[in-house]
Design an enzyme around this catalytic site. Structure first.
Site, short mmCIF file in Angstrom:
data_model
loop_
_atom_site.label_atom_id
_atom_site.label_comp_id
_atom_site.label_asym_id
_atom_site.label_seq_id
_atom_site.Cartn_x
_atom_site.Cartn_y
_atom_site.Cartn_z
N GLU A 61 -103.41 -1.18 16.19
CA GLU A 61 -103.12 -2.58 16.77
C GLU A 61 -102.26 -2.35 17.77
O GLU A 61 -101.22 -1.96 17.68
CB GLU A 61 -102.83 -3.63 15.67
CG GLU A 61 -103.53 -3.76 14.51
CD GLU A 61 -103.17 -5.05 13.62
OE1 GLU A 61 -102.28 -5.83 13.89
OE2 GLU A 61 -103.74 -4.80 12.32
N GLU B 95 -100.63 -2.77 7.06
CA GLU B 95 -99.26 -3.10 7.37
C GLU B 95 -98.60 -3.19 5.82
O GLU B 95 -98.11 -4.39 5.60
CB GLU B 95 -99.00 -4.34 8.19
CG GLU B 95 -99.44 -4.32 9.51
CD GLU B 95 -99.12 -5.28 10.54
OE1 GLU B 95 -98.96 -6.62 9.98
OE2 GLU B 95 -99.09 -5.27 11.62
#
Ligand code: BG6
Length: 481
Positions: free
Chosen positions: A379, A189
């Site tokens: 995810e 991320e």
């Protein structure tokens, strides 16, 4: 199909196997309403705590203090239980396992001449265990986990020197695990660096310029890692990992809301993803820099390296979608890392995350239309409170419903023509929540008997979703009932 984990959220064994202290080892536990803190000792030896986004007092050093509980120190003890856990993943039929390497196990301080053999061996053993069951590892190189020494000595990623140190770390692992790992993700991320100002209340304004600089160094480090990976093994497939998709919607059909949405997606998502996929900052970057008064320290060499290190695939996490508006809005979500306007068409999780499977199909299309690169959702899952019944069962039909709808959305995106090459849920097994430090925000198919205060046996139990997902994998997503 498979699952994922991050070292500090799962491994534990924080001071074993020659591991160095990580910056996350001094992070306390929080809740939905109480933030996590960094603990330190000030210049006079007095203990204290501060929010991670704030400057520590002059002369203070981050430290582990006896009077605090640090949820990452033991986490779910994957370090000692990985064989048991991998056997459970194999029982579910996993084909891929997303995991991360802790930099501090390989280079405890980040500056050593030679890597820590025990750390190298630990991950080698994990990879060999996966191989035994034909489970393909998908490995993240930095998942919110920097050696504390580098944070103290150089200010972490605020310092250009980190590019060189990261290069050394990646060079070692790319060589060491050649033949055992094929799929790599550089930074987990990576875009959170610029998103944080929108996710944390009262974000310090003076940090924003630094965030853009820090992100620049990370993107150069990532590009160098991509190039390095391909020099070492031309079969390596390396992806960027972006937090969320371009899944912000205009709150109203006011054209100003449409533009606010465009700007939000550009800044939060495409700013990074374009740079990593296309090898240069996007055309709108200057507008963003001007808006925040950013003047990047960016050399000719950086520009060259960004160009040379474009990723092979786009991977991202997807949990929720958001809204943007130019109007004053009183109905705000006020959730965990989700502060924007409430979308009246969505239901929200207990932590205030807007459940939106359609947003997954939308984001897959948006990414694919832009890059035409293979995509993985690495995810996706529902953080929820689970109840362990007296008979050892956990009835998590809410999780099954969440995942079912998201898998259907992926199937639709594939019908749309999007090249989706993988899906790993977050996470297969319960682990410590990254944003709140809680155990009770559970994501797994496997329940771990551990509580927010650190108590519990650490025993593992199969949830209802365990048996359901096993069927989903066996039928390659056909049987979702
Ligand atoms: C992602 C992170 O942001 O979301 C994970 O990559 C994290 O590390 C996951 O655990 C879920 O967030 P949280 O805060 O509920 O653990």
């Amino acid at each position: 199909m498979g699952r994922c984990y991050c070292p500090n959220q799962a491994e534990g064994a924080w001071n074993e196997g020659g591991k160095g202290l990580a910056a996350s080892d001094v992070q306390t536990a929080g809740t939905l309403t109480e933030p996590r803190y960094i603990t330190y000792v000030d210049a006079n030896g007095k203990p204290g705590k501060a929010l991670s986004v704030h400057q520590l007092p002059e002369g203070a050093k981050r430290a582990v203090l006896d009077s605090y509980y640090y949820p990452y120190h033991e986490a779910i003890d994957f370090y000692h239980r990985y064989k048991e856990d991998i056997a459970l993943f194999a029982e579910m039929g996993f084909k891929v396992f997303r995991m991360s390497i802790a930099w501090t196990r390989i280079f405890p301080k980040g500056i050593e001449e030679e890597p820590n053999q025990e750390g190298l061996d630990f991950y080698r053993n994990v990879f060999l265990e996966l191989k035994k069951y034909n489970i393909e590892p998908l490995v993240t190189i930095q998942h919110y986990d920097v050696p504390l020494y580098l944070e103290e000595k150089f200010g972490g990623w605020n310092n250009r020197k980190m590019i060189e140190l990261f290069d050394k770390y990646t060079d070692v692992i790319f060589r060491e695990y050649k033949g055992l790992v094929k799929y790599w993700l550089t930074f987990n991320e990576i875009n959170t660096a610029v998103m944080m100002k929108n996710l944390i209340p009262n974000y310090p304004h003076d940090k924003i310029k630094k965030d853009f600089q820090l992100l620049h160094y990370q993107m150069v480090a990532s590009a160098r890692a991509v190039k390095r990976a391909h020099e070492i093994d031309s079969n390596y497939v390396v992806g960027c990992m972006i937090g969320g998709g371009p899944s912000n919607y205009p709150l109203t059909c006011d054209p100003k809301d449409v533009l606010a949405t465009m700007e939000k997606n550009q800044e939060n998502v495409y700013y990074c993803c374009d740079t990593m996929c296309q090898g240069e900052y996007p055309y709108f970057a200057k507008r963003i820099w001007n808006q925040y008064g950013v003047e990047l320290d960016m050399s000719e060499q950086d520009i060259k390296e960004l160009k040379e290190g474009t990723v092979n695939m786009v991977t991202y996490s997807y949990y929720l979608s958001g809204c943007a508006t130019s109007h004053k809005c009183d109905d705000l979500v006020g959730g965990n890392l989700n502060l924007g306007p409430r979308n009246p068409y969505l239901k929200y999780s207990e932590w205030g995350w807007g459940i939106d499977p359609d947003g997954l199909r939308y984001s897959l299309n948006q990414y694919y239309e832009r890059y035409h690169k293979p995509l993985m959702i690495v995810e996706n899952g529902l953080g929820a409170i689970d109840i362990l019944e007296k008979d050892g069962k956990i009835h998590d039909s809410y999780r099954i419903n969440y995942l079912r709808e998201h898998i259907k959305a992926i199937a639709k995106a594939i019908e749309d023509g999007v090249d989706v090459i993988g899906y790993t849920t977050w996470g297969c097994i319960d682990l410590v929540s990254s944003s709140t430090g809680e155990m009770k925000k559970r994501y797994g198919f496997i329940y771990v008997d551990k509580n927010d205060d650190g108590s519990g046996t650490l025993d593992r139990y199969r949830k209802d979703s365990f048996y359901w997902y096993k069927k989903v994998i066996a039928s390659n997503g056909e049987d979702l009932d």
